[in-house]
Design a protein around this motif. Structure first.
Motif, PDB file in Angstrom:
ATOM      1  N   VAL A  64     -18.963 -48.842  18.113  1.00 45.04           N
ATOM      2  CA  VAL A  64     -18.940 -49.950  17.160  1.00 45.04           C
ATOM      3  C   VAL A  64     -20.301 -50.173  16.499  1.00 45.04           C
ATOM      4  O   VAL A  64     -20.409 -50.968  15.547  1.00 45.04           O
ATOM      5  CB  VAL A  64     -18.461 -51.250  17.847  1.00 45.04           C
ATOM      6  CG1 VAL A  64     -17.016 -51.122  18.295  1.00 45.04           C
ATOM      7  CG2 VAL A  64     -19.363 -51.614  19.019  1.00 45.04           C
ATOM      8  N   TYR A  67     -21.065 -47.144  11.406  1.00 46.70           N
ATOM      9  CA  TYR A  67     -20.065 -47.353  10.366  1.00 46.70           C
ATOM     10  C   TYR A  67     -18.898 -46.388  10.572  1.00 46.70           C
ATOM     11  O   TYR A  67     -19.068 -45.313  11.147  1.00 46.70           O
ATOM     12  CB  TYR A  67     -20.677 -47.103   8.986  1.00 46.70           C
ATOM     13  CG  TYR A  67     -21.605 -48.194   8.505  1.00 46.70           C
ATOM     14  CD1 TYR A  67     -21.127 -49.473   8.244  1.00 46.70           C
ATOM     15  CD2 TYR A  67     -22.956 -47.930   8.297  1.00 46.70           C
ATOM     16  CE1 TYR A  67     -21.979 -50.465   7.797  1.00 46.70           C
ATOM     17  CE2 TYR A  67     -23.818 -48.924   7.851  1.00 46.70           C
ATOM     18  CZ  TYR A  67     -23.322 -50.185   7.596  1.00 46.70           C
ATOM     19  OH  TYR A  67     -24.166 -51.173   7.157  1.00 46.70           O
ATOM     20  N   PRO A  68     -17.695 -46.771  10.082  1.00 49.38           N
ATOM     21  CA  PRO A  68     -16.562 -45.848  10.187  1.00 49.38           C
ATOM     22  C   PRO A  68     -16.882 -44.518   9.503  1.00 49.38           C
ATOM     23  O   PRO A  68     -17.460 -44.494   8.420  1.00 49.38           O
ATOM     24  CB  PRO A  68     -15.444 -46.588   9.452  1.00 49.38           C
ATOM     25  CG  PRO A  68     -15.832 -48.032   9.527  1.00 49.38           C
ATOM     26  CD  PRO A  68     -17.323 -48.059   9.470  1.00 49.38           C
ATOM     27  N   ASN A  95      -7.229 -52.515   3.955  1.00 49.85           N
ATOM     28  CA  ASN A  95      -7.239 -53.561   4.980  1.00 49.85           C
ATOM     29  C   ASN A  95      -5.961 -54.384   4.792  1.00 49.85           C
ATOM     30  O   ASN A  95      -5.975 -55.472   4.203  1.00 49.85           O
ATOM     31  CB  ASN A  95      -8.493 -54.422   4.830  1.00 49.85           C
ATOM     32  CG  ASN A  95      -8.699 -55.339   6.018  1.00 49.85           C
ATOM     33  OD1 ASN A  95      -7.818 -56.110   6.359  1.00 49.85           O
ATOM     34  ND2 ASN A  95      -9.852 -55.244   6.639  1.00 49.85           N
ATOM     35  N   TYR A 260     -16.139 -48.470   3.702  1.00 45.39           N
ATOM     36  CA  TYR A 260     -15.881 -48.909   5.080  1.00 45.39           C
ATOM     37  C   TYR A 260     -14.907 -50.092   5.131  1.00 45.39           C
ATOM     38  O   TYR A 260     -15.088 -51.040   5.893  1.00 45.39           O
ATOM     39  CB  TYR A 260     -17.194 -49.291   5.785  1.00 45.39           C
ATOM     40  CG  TYR A 260     -18.300 -48.290   5.613  1.00 45.39           C
ATOM     41  CD1 TYR A 260     -18.122 -46.948   5.937  1.00 45.39           C
ATOM     42  CD2 TYR A 260     -19.545 -48.673   5.113  1.00 45.39           C
ATOM     43  CE1 TYR A 260     -19.149 -46.018   5.785  1.00 45.39           C
ATOM     44  CE2 TYR A 260     -20.576 -47.748   4.959  1.00 45.39           C
ATOM     45  CZ  TYR A 260     -20.369 -46.423   5.287  1.00 45.39           C
ATOM     46  OH  TYR A 260     -21.381 -45.513   5.129  1.00 45.39           O
ATOM     47  N   SER A 263     -12.000 -50.859   9.594  1.00 47.31           N
ATOM     48  CA  SER A 263     -12.929 -50.815  10.720  1.00 47.31           C
ATOM     49  C   SER A 263     -12.550 -49.710  11.708  1.00 47.31           C
ATOM     50  O   SER A 263     -11.402 -49.261  11.754  1.00 47.31           O
ATOM     51  CB  SER A 263     -12.959 -52.162  11.443  1.00 47.31           C
ATOM     52  OG  SER A 263     -11.902 -52.255  12.384  1.00 47.31           O
ATOM     53  N   ASN A 266      -9.771 -50.977  13.998  1.00 48.05           N
ATOM     54  CA  ASN A 266      -8.450 -50.922  13.355  1.00 48.05           C
ATOM     55  C   ASN A 266      -7.928 -49.490  13.321  1.00 48.05           C
ATOM     56  O   ASN A 266      -6.746 -49.223  13.597  1.00 48.05           O
ATOM     57  CB  ASN A 266      -8.538 -51.471  11.930  1.00 48.05           C
ATOM     58  CG  ASN A 266      -8.793 -52.959  11.898  1.00 48.05           C
ATOM     59  OD1 ASN A 266      -9.246 -53.536  12.878  1.00 48.05           O
ATOM     60  ND2 ASN A 266      -8.523 -53.587  10.781  1.00 48.05           N
TER      61      ASN A 266
END
Length: 379
Positions: A64, A67-68, A95, A260, A263, A266
């Motif tokens: 975490v 960044y993705p 999202n 990004y 997340s 997610n």
């Protein structure tokens, strides 16, 4: 006494906020504390303790602090495999589908552009138009909640919309539109250079998908995007939507996507769910079986009930003695359910065609039994 002029008491900074935004209402979410929650078309089933523990271990190992990155591409490949992505098509993540709706409006925000959709329908189509400063045109459904093909075609000729939305199935009616009407509307929108977005948010519970048409007839769908969400699949809390369309077209929409926007947590939840797709498929089968049971039980209670291809059922309350109109009766039934700790959605005031209507989410067998008992008492 005259109402106070709130504009005079507000700090000057409020003048920097668009007046139409200040006049809007935020998307309302009902308080469901202590209630049997049957108002938001959520999958009522939680993961088993074993799967909860496994997911917890997966999420605990996610980086975490970064960044993705590549994991997002892993998810896109997994979704492409899951839906058997047609050749020449690409996939874009959002999202939730709400963000994708906003991004499509943003990308098409040219002077004079407009959005067209049947009504009643999903409120975010109109809201996305308003927020982007686009005109929004609605075309009423027929009294039995089918597409008014002639009216839709006339609206396309008149307004030449940049975007035409077709929800399949529709919210709040649960309807799958007639194939011939869909094809004609899609062709008409394309002939005048418009985009068509087919919103399949409730696809897990539907008998068919328009993706099969897109796969079989790519030449007729070069201007068509198909949108889905994992919310109804069983991940409403994860906020993950995706959009499918011709690769060249999606490349343009991807330019307005925030970096990004999905997340790592997610994405990992979604990957985990796809790896256990059979669990969610079994839940969908149970929901559809419960839906059929509810339709029969509600009709036995003298409700007008429309056949549904979603995880919700639209009903019109029975006419009662006493002179109250349908909207008043629906409000009384809604209040009676709420007093008995059952939360549904009163859609009676959303559109004239919905007068006297409530939208009921299909829950677990126990929740559905509680709702039916509360309905009997409320009537």
């Amino acid at each position: 006494m005259n109402a106070p002029d709130l504009s005079r008491s507000r700090p000057p900074v409020f003048s920097r906020i668009r007046s139409d935004v200040q006049g809007m209402h935020a998307y309302a979410v009902q308080d469901s504390t202590g209630m049997v929650k049957l108002d938001a078309m959520e999958n009522p089933y939680r993961l088993s303790p074993e799967l909860q523990a496994e997911l917890g271990r997966r999420l605990g190992a996610v980086a975490v602090n970064r960044y993705p990155g590549a994991r997002i591409e892993d998810l896109k490949r997994a979704l492409a495999h899951y839906i058997d992505l047609p050749e020449g098509q690409a996939l874009m993540l959002g999202n939730g589908s709400d963000e994708l709706i906003s991004l499509v409006a943003m990308a098409c925000d040219l002077p004079g552009a407009s959005i067209l959709a049947p009504a009643p329908g999903f409120v975010m189509y109109a809201m996305s138009a308003q927020l982007q400063g686009l005109a929004f045109h609605s075309v009423d459904l027929t009294p039995d909640f089918q597409l008014d093909e002639a009216a839709m075609l006339a609206a396309i000729r008149e307004h030449k919309p940049a975007i035409t939305y077709l929800a399949y199935p529709n919210n709040p009616t649960g309807t799958l539109w007639d194939d011939a009407a869909m094809k004609n509307i899609i062709a008409a929108a394309g002939a005048q250079g418009g985009l068509v977005v087919i919103d399949e948010a409730y696809q897990p519970f539907a008998a068919q998908t328009w993706l099969d048409r897109m796969r079989a007839e790519p030449g007729q769908h070069g201007h068509v995007l198909l949108m889905r969400t994992l919310s109804k699949f069983g991940l409403a809390g994860v906020r993950l939507g995706y959009m499918v369309g011709p690769a060249a077209l999606l490349t343009e929409f991807d330019k307005v996507r925030p970096p990004y926007n999905v997340s790592v947590l997610n994405a990992e939840c979604a990957l985990f769910a796809l790896e256990h797709a059979e669990v969610f498929a079994a839940q969908a089968r149970e929901i559809k079986a419960q839906r059929a049971m509810l339709v029969d039980a509600l009709r036995a209670l003298s409700f007008t009930v429309w056949d549904s291809e979603a995880n919700m059922i639209l009903v019109r309350v029975p006419t009662l003695a006493g002179g109250a109109d349908a909207t008043q009766v629906a409000a009384r039934v809604f209040a009676g359910l709420k007093a008995r700790k059952i939360l549904v959605k009163n859609v009676s005031a959303m559109h004239p065609l919905l007068a006297g209507c409530l939208r009921l989410t299909v829950g677990t067998p126990q929740e559905n039994a509680q709702m039916l008992a509360a309905l009997r008492e409320s009537l």
